[in-house]
Design an enzyme around this catalytic site. Structure first.
Site, PDB file in Angstrom:
ATOM      1  N   ARG A  61      -4.812   7.767  17.356  1.00  0.00           N
ATOM      2  CA  ARG A  61      -6.132   7.832  16.713  1.00  0.00           C
ATOM      3  C   ARG A  61      -7.197   7.154  17.564  1.00  0.00           C
ATOM      4  O   ARG A  61      -8.377   7.512  17.495  1.00  0.00           O
ATOM      5  CB  ARG A  61      -6.076   7.215  15.313  1.00  0.00           C
ATOM      6  CG  ARG A  61      -7.334   7.478  14.494  1.00  0.00           C
ATOM      7  CD  ARG A  61      -7.185   7.039  13.049  1.00  0.00           C
ATOM      8  NE  ARG A  61      -6.482   8.002  12.235  1.00  0.00           N
ATOM      9  CZ  ARG A  61      -7.055   8.778  11.310  1.00  0.00           C
ATOM     10  NH1 ARG A  61      -8.366   8.705  11.115  1.00  0.00           N
ATOM     11  NH2 ARG A  61      -6.350   9.612  10.603  1.00  0.00           N
ATOM     12  N   PHE A  96      -7.440   2.142  11.857  1.00  0.00           N
ATOM     13  CA  PHE A  96      -6.177   2.651  12.404  1.00  0.00           C
ATOM     14  C   PHE A  96      -6.292   3.088  13.863  1.00  0.00           C
ATOM     15  O   PHE A  96      -5.874   4.171  14.250  1.00  0.00           O
ATOM     16  CB  PHE A  96      -5.710   3.819  11.540  1.00  0.00           C
ATOM     17  CG  PHE A  96      -4.230   4.062  11.550  1.00  0.00           C
ATOM     18  CD1 PHE A  96      -3.369   3.240  10.841  1.00  0.00           C
ATOM     19  CD2 PHE A  96      -3.683   5.119  12.247  1.00  0.00           C
ATOM     20  CE1 PHE A  96      -1.998   3.470  10.835  1.00  0.00           C
ATOM     21  CE2 PHE A  96      -2.308   5.357  12.249  1.00  0.00           C
ATOM     22  CZ  PHE A  96      -1.470   4.525  11.540  1.00  0.00           C
ATOM     23  N   PHE A 144      -5.993  -3.747   3.650  1.00  0.00           N
ATOM     24  CA  PHE A 144      -6.611  -3.381   4.929  1.00  0.00           C
ATOM     25  C   PHE A 144      -5.635  -2.774   5.934  1.00  0.00           C
ATOM     26  O   PHE A 144      -5.915  -2.737   7.120  1.00  0.00           O
ATOM     27  CB  PHE A 144      -7.313  -4.592   5.565  1.00  0.00           C
ATOM     28  CG  PHE A 144      -8.215  -5.340   4.641  1.00  0.00           C
ATOM     29  CD1 PHE A 144      -9.319  -4.726   4.080  1.00  0.00           C
ATOM     30  CD2 PHE A 144      -7.961  -6.658   4.307  1.00  0.00           C
ATOM     31  CE1 PHE A 144     -10.162  -5.411   3.206  1.00  0.00           C
ATOM     32  CE2 PHE A 144      -8.776  -7.350   3.434  1.00  0.00           C
ATOM     33  CZ  PHE A 144      -9.879  -6.729   2.887  1.00  0.00           C
ATOM     34  N   GLU A 148     -12.697   3.517   5.639  1.00  0.00           N
ATOM     35  CA  GLU A 148     -12.644   3.125   7.043  1.00  0.00           C
ATOM     36  C   GLU A 148     -13.917   3.408   7.847  1.00  0.00           C
ATOM     37  O   GLU A 148     -14.299   2.569   8.674  1.00  0.00           O
ATOM     38  CB  GLU A 148     -11.461   3.817   7.725  1.00  0.00           C
ATOM     39  CG  GLU A 148     -10.117   3.358   7.209  1.00  0.00           C
ATOM     40  CD  GLU A 148      -8.971   4.161   7.787  1.00  0.00           C
ATOM     41  OE1 GLU A 148      -8.042   3.554   8.333  1.00  0.00           O
ATOM     42  OE2 GLU A 148      -9.010   5.405   7.702  1.00  0.00           O
ATOM     43  N   GLU A 174       0.780  -1.755   4.583  1.00  0.00           N
ATOM     44  CA  GLU A 174       1.263  -0.380   4.639  1.00  0.00           C
ATOM     45  C   GLU A 174       2.728  -0.325   5.058  1.00  0.00           C
ATOM     46  O   GLU A 174       3.532   0.372   4.453  1.00  0.00           O
ATOM     47  CB  GLU A 174       0.414   0.454   5.607  1.00  0.00           C
ATOM     48  CG  GLU A 174       0.836   1.896   5.662  1.00  0.00           C
ATOM     49  CD  GLU A 174      -0.092   2.776   6.483  1.00  0.00           C
ATOM     50  OE1 GLU A 174       0.312   3.908   6.820  1.00  0.00           O
ATOM     51  OE2 GLU A 174      -1.232   2.354   6.781  1.00  0.00           O
ATOM     52  N   GLN A 230       0.822  -1.212   0.000  1.00  0.00           N
ATOM     53  CA  GLN A 230       0.000   0.000   0.000  1.00  0.00           C
ATOM     54  C   GLN A 230       0.854   1.259   0.000  1.00  0.00           C
ATOM     55  O   GLN A 230       0.312   2.354  -0.104  1.00  0.00           O
ATOM     56  CB  GLN A 230      -0.894   0.015   1.253  1.00  0.00           C
ATOM     57  CG  GLN A 230      -1.926  -1.092   1.309  1.00  0.00           C
ATOM     58  CD  GLN A 230      -2.625  -1.165   2.644  1.00  0.00           C
ATOM     59  OE1 GLN A 230      -2.643  -2.209   3.277  1.00  0.00           O
ATOM     60  NE2 GLN A 230      -3.219  -0.080   3.091  1.00  0.00           N
ATOM     61  N   ARG A 272      -7.595  -1.277   9.005  1.00  0.00           N
ATOM     62  CA  ARG A 272      -8.750  -0.459   8.652  1.00  0.00           C
ATOM     63  C   ARG A 272      -9.359   0.238   9.877  1.00  0.00           C
ATOM     64  O   ARG A 272      -9.869  -0.399  10.785  1.00  0.00           O
ATOM     65  CB  ARG A 272      -9.800  -1.354   7.990  1.00  0.00           C
ATOM     66  CG  ARG A 272     -10.871  -0.636   7.217  1.00  0.00           C
ATOM     67  CD  ARG A 272     -11.745  -1.657   6.520  1.00  0.00           C
ATOM     68  NE  ARG A 272     -12.577  -1.058   5.480  1.00  0.00           N
ATOM     69  CZ  ARG A 272     -13.270  -1.773   4.593  1.00  0.00           C
ATOM     70  NH1 ARG A 272     -13.232  -3.095   4.634  1.00  0.00           N
ATOM     71  NH2 ARG A 272     -14.009  -1.174   3.668  1.00  0.00           N
ATOM     72  N   ALA A 294      -5.770   5.585   5.588  1.00  0.00           N
ATOM     73  CA  ALA A 294      -6.491   6.679   6.250  1.00  0.00           C
ATOM     74  C   ALA A 294      -7.695   7.143   5.450  1.00  0.00           C
ATOM     75  O   ALA A 294      -8.106   8.301   5.546  1.00  0.00           O
ATOM     76  CB  ALA A 294      -5.557   7.852   6.531  1.00  0.00           C
ATOM     77  N   THR A 305      -3.079  11.903  10.485  1.00  0.00           N
ATOM     78  CA  THR A 305      -2.732  12.803  11.594  1.00  0.00           C
ATOM     79  C   THR A 305      -1.286  13.271  11.483  1.00  0.00           C
ATOM     80  O   THR A 305      -0.929  14.298  12.063  1.00  0.00           O
ATOM     81  CB  THR A 305      -2.986  12.118  12.938  1.00  0.00           C
ATOM     82  OG1 THR A 305      -2.396  10.816  12.938  1.00  0.00           O
ATOM     83  CG2 THR A 305      -4.482  11.967  13.174  1.00  0.00           C
TER      84      THR A 305
END
Length: 776
Positions: free
Chosen positions: A324, A358, A242, A726, A246, A211, A356, A524, A455
């Site tokens: 988060r 986060f 998902f 998400e 990442e 990703q 998903r 995100a 963020t």
């Protein structure tokens, strides 16, 4: 010139219209090409990881002679073979080695890689290693880590507003409790895989399922000790991600590239599903201690919460994930006085990572637990408590001091309340439960407010590249990655709409670091927001040149040039798009552009816990009805009604599919998907045979999914749409809350069942037993 009837026909694939995923036919017929489908050049080798069989210990010796002597083995790679940095940490903390040099920190940690003529040879050889280890004590979960004095993997965050003690003093009721929230495996259809092909000099091309191509590029460059321009990462598509691809792909990309450059041969690495699950991170488990004060009407006065997370042996993305969680610990509710603290705990388990939502879903579960506690304490319908605490004018400041604007949660919830006939059905369920000794039912309607943006402010940027060829066909490339969510289709619709051409005119090509540099992860929920705007910027640059060409060549004013369906009007003349482009090419007009976009008006100061980290909020609500067997704990979802806010949807068909899939995945997380480590630190739920994701038979018997049609995004997002990846994941919380009501019925709804998650049939049965015995 073209026929005027033609230009009246709308283009195929315009924005705000439903359109099938661009690869849908290829997906279902097996023609879609993934990394493992790339033809292997002659001489391709295969790598496999050798892993630890202990959770924590110091390496005393590692005898790999038998591994090297095994049939088909070409090389064995260890930490000593790394020419650059022995680290693939996404945050630069240097705590995530490719291979450890002296310290093992979790069971299943990769220690070396075998490179052989076949994958089977490599896999068999890896088991022949003899590793001598001095065992050390280990801690596997956040509570054990806290008790053992383990450190945080990154600095904790505190969000505070008002005075919690003052709020408590003025409130007549106060409840303190604890909720344990389980993790989740990504269980993507396509596992982790990387395929590296060495090039001239320092260069290497890496095909991988990621990703975040730019991060893979930088990690490979660091490990090889070369500049980023020597590494090209390519991604055509992924079979699911998902969040699991990442940062966790860094290891596999680095190993493949390291082996390819060392041996000057193509190298592929594809772990078994078991090794994929044991060697890669998951959704963070949380243990949340909460303390909520409230009045007789159920209105919250003060909230205090501590959010301890199982982060694993390294930081990975645990800092922003636990941040988060705090950002969403309010969900859709206003807390007059609040203090929230994160505790990202180091543990001797695989390093947990993005998933998903986060961290947001864990925060929302904690918020809904507090609402549930209040409702049972006061003998009220939880929906009434929710509505009493919704953000509204004058009560619209979050714990991180961002004002909630464009707040539609009350209207959306009341619309779903009416559509789903919630009140009438709840009465019917209460009557059913009074007369049913074994089977009990529950219903719940829960909201979602989810902030959209990374963020980490610098990630809120994207690039795109568009070429218009002289036959009128268009080549589109952007920094986002396609993992089945329809991102490429949506961005192509934006470009088609900009040029007013049929979407068939546009070819979307594989994401590659050679075309769009320094991209952010497709994560995100920002894929369409960022890449759609970047592509639109590129399209508008080319359109501006075409308009200038038309004005110069035809002697007209700019407002006399209009892009019509598959044509361009210049004054009274209407010219087919391809013909117009050809004439522009002949006049040496530049028909290529790089677009760029950065999200405006966002800022975040982590040290003070204040700012505007989110550009906007997406809202949604779900009403779920369940049925449980009080003798076995087994249950089923009878009905689910979903209503979700996607702004002015770029593609309603794709968005509806995202809402449906997110709900089912969220439901699975909270009900059946249990991760279990034994006392030695071994993950025992490491395959589809031991880890249960929802099946088609687990879907609600009645499943109604609708998109809000009346709420265009107030912010200037791409075509006033809203993110959809998400936010709907958290709609699955309505199933957990409905299960809670069904369990509570055995005690005549006097006691909050306090179900931990996942609420497996075993946990449901034990909760029923506790309430029947009065043990809660």
């Amino acid at each position: 010139m073209t026929d005027m009837k033609t230009i009246r026909a709308p283009i195929r694939g315009a924005v705000h219209t439903g359109l099938a995923h661009d690869s849908a036919a290829n997906h279902v017929t097996g023609r879609a090409s993934y990394t493992d489908d790339i033809p292997e050049p002659v001489g391709t080798l295969h790598a496999y990881l050798g892993v630890s069989n202990i959770a924590h210990g110091r390496i005393l010796s590692m005898d790999l002679a038998a591994v090297r002597a095994a049939p088909g083995v070409v090389a064995v790679l260890t930490a000593d073979d790394i020419p650059g940095e022995n680290d693939v940490s996404p945050t630069g903390k240097r705590d995530d080695p490719v291979f450890p040099a002296d310290l093992i920190e979790y069971h299943g940690q990769p220690l070396f890689a075998v490179v052989a003529e076949s994958r089977d040879f490599a896999r068999r050889a890896a088991a022949k290693a003899e590793v001598e280890v001095a065992p050390l004590a280990h801690a596997l979960d956040p509570e054990a880590a806290i008790a053992a004095g383990y450190p945080h993997v990154t600095a904790p965050l505190t969000l505070a507003r008002g005075e919690v003690e003052t709020g408590r003093d003025g409130a007549p009721h106060r409840i303190a409790g604890k909720v344990r929230i389980g993790g989740q495996d990504h269980m993507y259809l396509e596992g982790q895989i990387s395929f590296a092909v060495p090039g001239e000099d320092e260069t290497v091309t890496v095909h991988c399922s990621t990703q975040h191509p730019s991060e893979a590029q930088h990690m490979v460059a660091h490990v090889l000790g070369v500049p980023s321009n020597a590494v090209n990462v390519q991604v055509r598509r992924m079979g699911g991600g998902f969040g699991g691809k990442e940062s966790q792909m860094n290891l596999f990309a680095a190993v493949a590239a390291l082996a390819a450059k060392k041996l000057d041969r193509p190298v592929k690495i594809r772990p078994d599903r078991d090794q994929d699950m044991t060697a890669t991170g998951k959704r963070h488990d949380f243990v949340v201690d909460y303390d909520v004060a409230f009045d007789e009407a159920g209105v919250i006065a003060a909230v205090e919460g501590s959010f301890a997370a199982r982060c694993g042996f390294s930081a990975d993305l645990s800092g922003p994930v636990t941040d988060r969680a705090l950002f969403h610990a309010d969900n859709a509710y206003f807390y007059p006085h609040v203090r929230l603290q994160s505790r990202p705990m180091k543990t001797n388990t695989v390093s947990n990572t993005a998933f998903r939502g986060f961290g947001g879903p864990q925060g929302v579960v904690a918020a809904e637990r507090m609402i549930e506690e209040i409702a049972y304490a006061l003998g009220r319908d939880p929906l009434d408590i929710r509505k009493a605490n919704f953000y509204r004018e004058g009560r619209d400041l979050t714990p991180y001091h961002q004002q909630v604007t464009d707040n539609v949660i009350l209207r959306l919830v009341e619309e779903l309340e009416e559509r789903s006939e919630y009140r009438a059905r709840r009465k019917q369920i209460e009557a059913f439960n009074r007369d049913s000794p074994v089977i009990r039912r529950g219903i719940a309607l829960t909201p979602v407010k989810f902030g959209i943006s990374f963020t980490a402010t610098h990630f809120n940027q994207a690039g795109a590249l568009i070429h218009v060829y002289n036959d009128g066909s268009i080549h589109l490339n952007h920094g986002g990655t396609e993992m089945g969510q329809g991102l490429n289709t949506k961005v192509a619709q934006v470009v088609a709409d900009a040029f007013q051409v049929d979407i068939d005119t546009i070819r979307i090509t594989a994401t590659t670091t050679e075309k769009v540099p320094n991209t952010s992860a497709t994560a995100a929920s920002s894929g369409s927001d960022l890449n759609g705007m970047a592509a639109l910027d590129a399209a508008e640059q080319i359109k501006a040149r075409l308009v200038a060409f038309a004005c110069e060549s035809r002697g007209v004013a700019a407002d006399a040039v209009r892009f019509l369906p598959n044509a361009v009007a210049v004054g009274e003349e209407v010219i087919p798009f391809a013909e117009f482009v050809k004439s522009a090419y002949m006049a040496r007009v530049q028909l290529s552009a790089a677009g760029f976009y950065k999200t405006p008006d966002i800022h975040w100061d982590r040290s003070s816990g204040t700012g505007r980290p989110f550009y906007y909020y997406a809202y949604g609500a779900a009403c779920s009805e369940v049925e449980i067997d009080t003798l076995t704990g087994e249950y089923r979802v009878l009905r689910a009604d979903l209503l979700h806010d996607v702004g002015r949807s770029l593609n309603p068909d794709i968005d509806r599919g995202q809402v449906e899939g997110a709900f089912i995945q969220g439901m699975g997380w909270l009900t059946t998907e249990e991760l279990w480590w034994d006392e030695k630190g071994r993950l025992r739920t490491h395959a589809p045979s031991t880890y249960k994701i929802p099946l088609a038979s687990d879907a609600p018997r009645v499943f109604n999914v609708d998109l809000v049609s009346w709420n265009a995004n107030a912010e200037r997002t791409i075509k006033r749409s809203k993110a959809v990846g998400e936010p709907p994941f958290m709609l699955g919380i309505s199933v957990l809350e409905a299960l809670s009501m069904a369990v509570a019925s055995v005690d005549d709804y006097r006691t909050c069942p306090r179900l931990d998650t996942p609420a497996t049939p075993e946990r449901v049965l034990m909760a029923v037993d506790r309430l029947q015995r009065g043990a809660v």
